[in-house]
Design an enzyme around this catalytic site. Structure first.
Site, short mmCIF file in Angstrom:
data_model
loop_
_atom_site.label_atom_id
_atom_site.label_comp_id
_atom_site.label_asym_id
_atom_site.label_seq_id
_atom_site.Cartn_x
_atom_site.Cartn_y
_atom_site.Cartn_z
N LEU A 205 12.75 19.79 0.02
CA LEU A 205 12.09 18.39 -0.15
C LEU A 205 10.53 18.49 0.09
CD1 LEU A 205 14.21 15.62 1.58
CD2 LEU A 205 13.63 15.98 -0.78
N TYR B 58 4.36 0.49 5.40
CA TYR B 58 5.42 0.44 4.20
C TYR B 58 6.60 0.66 4.68
CZ TYR B 58 8.51 1.61 1.02
OH TYR B 58 9.74 1.68 0.30
N GLU C 236 14.50 5.89 3.33
CA GLU C 236 12.79 5.59 3.20
C GLU C 236 12.25 6.81 3.39
OE1 GLU C 236 11.30 3.01 1.63
OE2 GLU C 236 13.20 1.83 1.63
N ASP D 250 4.84 -0.20 -1.43
CA ASP D 250 4.89 1.29 -1.80
C ASP D 250 3.78 1.22 -3.14
OD1 ASP D 250 6.47 -0.01 -4.04
OD2 ASP D 250 8.06 1.55 -3.95
#
Ligand code: SF4
Length: 357
Positions: free
Chosen positions: A79, A129, A36, A147
């Site tokens: 990332l 979330y 996640e 999301d």
């Protein structure tokens, strides 16, 4: 009644169409948490490679906690949004330190990931979330996981034209998803609605609504507003910044090259704790006279969510390294051992033909 119809149609669609993703095939909360965090702001194809590397290198939460922050940042390189990696590392250390005495005394056989929504939500880097996703995917607890895909599906199904990213909008959407959530099957419900938004009810609809299993009850489709939804609040202005980076290259005997790098130390600024070449920031667009025209140079415009970085990289081939406070001298070949900002990696790639190999 309406909810049961939505569940039936959604689950049938999901059964046939869902992707096989490794983090959806496990109920291990640590793996789900890693996935996640990696997938926030990252595409599945790119995130997959990082996820597999992280679980191979740190298969348990205590392994991640024992790693150096620099190693975690290094593994995260490419990332972006590095605060995610720092929080991941910090959270793993918090989990381990809160259970250390029980594990060492044998009272608890192994370290375990927090099991309630509130405990999960209290970890750094975890918002509503992510807490909802971990609580439902790992423990099948009845919490929604809203999301961007879910906001879109809910906005269209219920024809909500209120911006979903304001405080009032979030409250409204949260209320609606609480009413829609399948409390008997929260894991399946969250997986199905997220996947439906990711693969079917996508931002550009084309003729998807014509054959959609929910089209008889989708208010956005029935009112012809689906394509306009969801609505966002107006975006904040992007801030321009101008940096000049200096790539010093000193070649010593046996062709061994050296350079200077420095670590960014401001926790409130971008790329905290990442390494870059020494640089100066200009208040405004720098004039060309500020550049030594003899030196090779490249310009890169690097766009972040709220900032646009206009960067110039100048290569200086020197006999003796300048003394610049805060920098460190490293072998050129060791650059790979440091977590470098994405912009620095782009510059190295762009200028590779004129830099040491
Ligand atoms: S009918 Fe169209 S807008 Fe409504 S859920 Fe289906 S694909 Fe989305």
């Amino acid at each position: 009644m309406l909810n049961s119809l939505i569940y039936n149609r959604l689950y049938t669609w999901y059964e046939i169409n869902h992707r096989i993703l490794p983090w959806r095939e496990t109920e291990d909360p640590y793996f789900i948490w890693l996935s996640e965090i990696i997938l926030q702001q990252t595409r599945v194809a790119q995130g997959m490679e990082y996820y597999l590397r992280f679980i191979a290198r740190w298969p348990k939460v205590e392994d991640l906690a024992a790693a150096d922050e620099a190693e975690v940042l290094r593994e995260w390189q490419g990332l972006g949004y590095y605060s995610r990696a720092r929080n991941l590392h910090k959270a793993s250390q918090m989990i381990v330190s809160s259970q250390k005495s029980q594990v060492e005394s044998g009272e608890q056989s192994a370290y375990s990931f927090p099991k309630t929504f509130d405990e999960i939500r209290a970890l750094p880097g975890i918002g509503d979330y992510t807490a909802g996703a971990i609580a439902s995917f790992a423990y099948n607890l009845p919490y929604p996981a809203m999301d961007g895909n879910v906001y879109r599906v809910v906005a269209r199904l219920l024809d909500i034209d209120e911006p979903f990213d304001t405080t009032a909008g979030k409250k409204r959407f949260h209320k609606e998803i609480e009413l829609l959530l399948d409390r008997a099957n929260p894991r399946l419900f969250n997986s199905a609605i997220m996947e439906f938004g990711a693969l079917y009810c996508t931002p550009v609809l084309g003729d998807a609504c014509e054959t959609c299993p929910l089209n008889e009850i989708c208010l956005g489709h029935l009112h012809n507003t689906a394509e306009l939804l969801p609505v966002r609040k107006p975006r904040p202005k992007v801030r321009d910044r101008w940096f000049t980076y200096h790539i010093y290259v000193q070649v010593k005997k046996e062709n061994e090259a050296y350079t200077l790098i420095q670590r960014r130390e401001n926790p409130k600024d971008i790329w905290y704790h990442l390494y870059e070449f020494p640089y100066e920031e200009h208040a405004d667009e720098p004039t060309t006279e500020m550049t030594n025209a003899q030196s090779p140079m490249t310009h890169i415009v690097h766009v972040l969510s709220h900032q646009k970085i206009h960067a110039r990289f100048i290569v200086h081939r020197v006999q003796k390294m300048p003394e610049i406070p805060g920098t460190m001298l490293i072998r050129w070949d060791d650059l790979d051992d440091y977590a470098l900002s994405r912009l620095t990696l782009r510059a190295l790639d762009t200028m590779r033909s004129i830099l040491p190999r």
